[in-house]
Design a protein around this motif. Structure first.
Motif, PDB file in Angstrom:
ATOM      1  N   LYS A  87      10.162  -7.525   8.947  1.00 12.92           N
ATOM      2  CA  LYS A  87       9.233  -7.405  10.071  1.00 12.92           C
ATOM      3  C   LYS A  87       9.629  -6.282  11.024  1.00 12.92           C
ATOM      4  N   THR A  88      10.932  -6.009  11.101  1.00 11.70           N
ATOM      5  CA  THR A  88      11.420  -4.973  12.013  1.00 11.70           C
ATOM      6  C   THR A  88      12.468  -4.121  11.308  1.00 11.70           C
ATOM      7  N   ILE A  89      12.218  -2.820  11.290  1.00 14.60           N
ATOM      8  CA  ILE A  89      13.174  -1.870  10.706  1.00 14.60           C
ATOM      9  C   ILE A  89      13.798  -1.062  11.838  1.00 14.60           C
ATOM     10  N   GLY A  90      15.116  -1.054  11.910  1.00 19.61           N
ATOM     11  CA  GLY A  90      15.805  -0.243  12.898  1.00 19.61           C
ATOM     12  C   GLY A  90      16.064   1.149  12.335  1.00 19.61           C
ATOM     13  N   PHE A  91      16.036   2.142  13.201  1.00 17.21           N
ATOM     14  CA  PHE A  91      16.301   3.521  12.780  1.00 17.21           C
ATOM     15  C   PHE A  91      17.104   4.193  13.877  1.00 17.21           C
ATOM     16  N   THR A  92      18.260   4.720  13.534  1.00 19.99           N
ATOM     17  CA  THR A  92      19.071   5.410  14.532  1.00 19.99           C
ATOM     18  C   THR A  92      18.806   6.908  14.448  1.00 19.99           C
ATOM     19  N   PRO A  98      13.186  11.792   7.696  1.00 20.71           N
ATOM     20  CA  PRO A  98      13.602  10.424   7.352  1.00 20.71           C
ATOM     21  C   PRO A  98      12.831   9.367   8.141  1.00 20.71           C
ATOM     22  N   LEU A  99      12.545   9.632   9.421  1.00 18.23           N
ATOM     23  CA  LEU A  99      11.796   8.664  10.221  1.00 18.23           C
ATOM     24  C   LEU A  99      10.402   8.459   9.639  1.00 18.23           C
ATOM     25  N   ARG A 100       9.764   9.529   9.231  1.00 16.59           N
ATOM     26  CA  ARG A 100       8.429   9.390   8.639  1.00 16.59           C
ATOM     27  C   ARG A 100       8.488   8.591   7.339  1.00 16.59           C
ATOM     28  N   GLN A 101       9.578   8.762   6.596  1.00 21.48           N
ATOM     29  CA  GLN A 101       9.747   7.985   5.361  1.00 21.48           C
ATOM     30  C   GLN A 101       9.914   6.501   5.681  1.00 21.48           C
ATOM     31  N   THR A 106      27.196  -0.236  20.238  1.00 24.76           N
ATOM     32  CA  THR A 106      25.809  -0.286  20.693  1.00 24.76           C
ATOM     33  C   THR A 106      24.852  -0.483  19.525  1.00 24.76           C
ATOM     34  N   ILE A 107      25.146   0.165  18.407  1.00 18.10           N
ATOM     35  CA  ILE A 107      24.311  -0.009  17.216  1.00 18.10           C
ATOM     36  C   ILE A 107      24.392  -1.444  16.706  1.00 18.10           C
ATOM     37  N   LEU A 108      25.586  -2.002  16.685  1.00 15.23           N
ATOM     38  CA  LEU A 108      25.747  -3.388  16.240  1.00 15.23           C
ATOM     39  C   LEU A 108      25.029  -4.353  17.183  1.00 15.23           C
ATOM     40  N   ASP A 109      25.091  -4.054  18.467  1.00 17.02           N
ATOM     41  CA  ASP A 109      24.388  -4.862  19.459  1.00 17.02           C
ATOM     42  C   ASP A 109      22.876  -4.770  19.234  1.00 17.02           C
ATOM     43  N   PHE A 110      22.411  -3.592  18.938  1.00 13.37           N
ATOM     44  CA  PHE A 110      20.999  -3.337  18.642  1.00 13.37           C
ATOM     45  C   PHE A 110      20.531  -4.188  17.458  1.00 13.37           C
ATOM     46  N   ILE A 111      21.328  -4.210  16.379  1.00 17.42           N
ATOM     47  CA  ILE A 111      20.992  -5.009  15.201  1.00 17.42           C
ATOM     48  C   ILE A 111      20.906  -6.485  15.557  1.00 17.42           C
ATOM     49  N   SER A 112      21.888  -6.927  16.325  1.00 14.32           N
ATOM     50  CA  SER A 112      22.010  -8.345  16.634  1.00 14.32           C
ATOM     51  C   SER A 112      20.928  -8.848  17.577  1.00 14.32           C
ATOM     52  N   HIS A 113      20.607  -8.056  18.584  1.00 12.36           N
ATOM     53  CA  HIS A 113      19.727  -8.542  19.648  1.00 12.36           C
ATOM     54  C   HIS A 113      18.279  -8.104  19.525  1.00 12.36           C
ATOM     55  N   LYS A 114      17.988  -7.182  18.621  1.00 19.34           N
ATOM     56  CA  LYS A 114      16.602  -6.736  18.434  1.00 19.34           C
ATOM     57  C   LYS A 114      15.993  -7.259  17.131  1.00 19.34           C
ATOM     58  N   ASN A 115      16.665  -8.247  16.534  1.00 26.12           N
ATOM     59  CA  ASN A 115      16.153  -8.902  15.329  1.00 26.12           C
ATOM     60  C   ASN A 115      15.814  -7.898  14.218  1.00 26.12           C
ATOM     61  N   ILE A 116      16.757  -7.002  13.970  1.00 22.18           N
ATOM     62  CA  ILE A 116      16.564  -5.982  12.944  1.00 22.18           C
ATOM     63  C   ILE A 116      16.727  -6.609  11.557  1.00 22.18           C
ATOM     64  N   ASP A 117      15.730  -6.436  10.702  1.00 24.36           N
ATOM     65  CA  ASP A 117      15.776  -6.980   9.339  1.00 24.36           C
ATOM     66  C   ASP A 117      16.362  -5.985   8.347  1.00 24.36           C
ATOM     67  N   MET A 118      16.214  -4.701   8.648  1.00 21.46           N
ATOM     68  CA  MET A 118      16.806  -3.644   7.816  1.00 21.46           C
ATOM     69  C   MET A 118      17.101  -2.472   8.730  1.00 21.46           C
ATOM     70  N   LEU A 119      18.276  -1.881   8.574  1.00 17.74           N
ATOM     71  CA  LEU A 119      18.666  -0.747   9.403  1.00 17.74           C
ATOM     72  C   LEU A 119      18.672   0.520   8.565  1.00 17.74           C
ATOM     73  N   ALA A 120      17.925   1.532   9.008  1.00 15.61           N
ATOM     74  CA  ALA A 120      17.925   2.827   8.341  1.00 15.61           C
ATOM     75  C   ALA A 120      18.767   3.798   9.157  1.00 15.61           C
ATOM     76  N   MET A 121      19.694   4.459   8.495  1.00  6.01           N
ATOM     77  CA  MET A 121      20.586   5.398   9.160  1.00  6.01           C
ATOM     78  C   MET A 121      20.701   6.671   8.348  1.00  6.01           C
ATOM     79  N   ILE A 122      20.873   7.788   9.041  1.00  7.36           N
ATOM     80  CA  ILE A 122      21.062   9.068   8.371  1.00  7.36           C
ATOM     81  C   ILE A 122      22.561   9.281   8.191  1.00  7.36           C
ATOM     82  N   THR A 123      22.953   9.674   6.988  1.00  6.89           N
ATOM     83  CA  THR A 123      24.375   9.770   6.657  1.00  6.89           C
ATOM     84  C   THR A 123      24.958  11.085   7.170  1.00  6.89           C
TER      85      THR A 123
END
Length: 277
Positions: A156-161, A171-174, A228-245
């Motif tokens: 339901k919610t995808i996180g993107f840093t 990558p964001l458009r993808q 902060t990223i871990l906090d974001f995952i935990s408190h924003k109900n992120i179901d999948m996190l997309a990150m650029i390597t």
């Protein structure tokens, strides 16, 4: 149709990831290429026993037999998820895991890789490079890694840093395309540190460019990026996190047990590692 490579050793970790791979294939309208790799023992010629080649052939045959015996079990898992219509292709290769994955990506024209990891400590091992780890930086397609604790739930919610760089837009458009296909929203996080050189003008330009998309931009002021990223995952109900390597060591630091122990659900969040161009 998208092609998704799914390396498997038929373990619990891999079978759990297989369910995610099936669901991901459904989202992107793709097919799965199941890859099993194995390595045969290396013996120097000077010390090759008379029966070595017979042993070599029997070990190779055993791998093929094991592979064939596991396929029906995977098809049964697909039926339980009501995803038996997802096309499954099979590939077995002898050799190093990373080499085989890279070769399979080229031969099969793969768009994504989906593979399992072993949880909180497994994240660290994954991104540092042991076992399946080096795949993230060794290949040039997105890699979706699934911890064994991650029971599949609808995304339901995808996180993107992001760091609001021009090269982050592709990558964001993808990610937005993936989100649309699963009726999910995208929450885009920027951790603004004291050394940040991103202006409000750039941030507003991004907001305007993506205003018609289901994207929410979150700006957080902090010098503790990983926390902060871990906090974001935990408190924003992120179901999948997309990150650029950007850097592999960033991932290994992000998922060190010293950090993840603060967030009990971090080991249940799949991560889509994307590559900057």
């Amino acid at each position: 149709m998208k092609k998704i490579l799914f390396p498997t050793d038929f373990s619990e970790v891999a079978n759990n990831a297989f369910i995610h791979a099936l669901e991901f294939a459904k989202i992107v309208k793709g097919e799965l290429v199941l890859l099993h790799t194995f390595e045969l023992p290396v013996v120097e010629n000077a010390f090759t026993p008379d029966n070595y080649y017979t042993l070599f052939d029997s070990l190779q045959l055993a791998q093929y037999d094991m592979f064939k015996s596991q396929i029906p079990k995977l098809r049964e898992l697909a039926q339980k998820q009501h995803l038996e219509n997802i096309q499954l292709n099979h590939k077995i290769m002898e050799g190093d895991l990373i080499y085989s994955i890279k070769k399979a990506i080229k031969e099969e024209k793969i768009d994504f890789v989906v593979m399992g990891t072993a949880g909180a400590t497994g994240w660290e091992a994954f991104f540092i490079g042991s076992n399946t780890g080096s795949v993230v930086t060794a290949v040039d397609v997105p890699v979706l890694s699934i911890p064994v604790e991650a029971q599949y739930t609808k995304i339901k919610t995808i996180g993107f840093t992001t760091r609001f760089r021009e090269k982050d837009k592709k990558p964001l458009r993808q990610v937005i395309k993936i989100a649309k296909k699963s009726n999910a929203i995208v929450k885009c996080l920027y951790v603004k540190t004291s050394k940040s050189d991103v202006t409000d003008e750039i941030i507003n330009q991004w907001k305007n460019e993506f205003e018609k998309e289901s994207v929410e931009f979150l700006i957080t002021n902090s010098d503790l990026v990983k926390e902060t990223i871990l906090d974001f995952i935990s408190h924003k109900n992120i179901d999948m996190l997309a990150m650029i390597t950007h850097k592999r060591n960033f991932f290994s630091e992000l998922f060190q047990p010293s950090l993840t122990q603060k967030f009990s659900n971090i080991s249940t969040v799949p991560i889509l590692a994307m590559h900057e161009e």
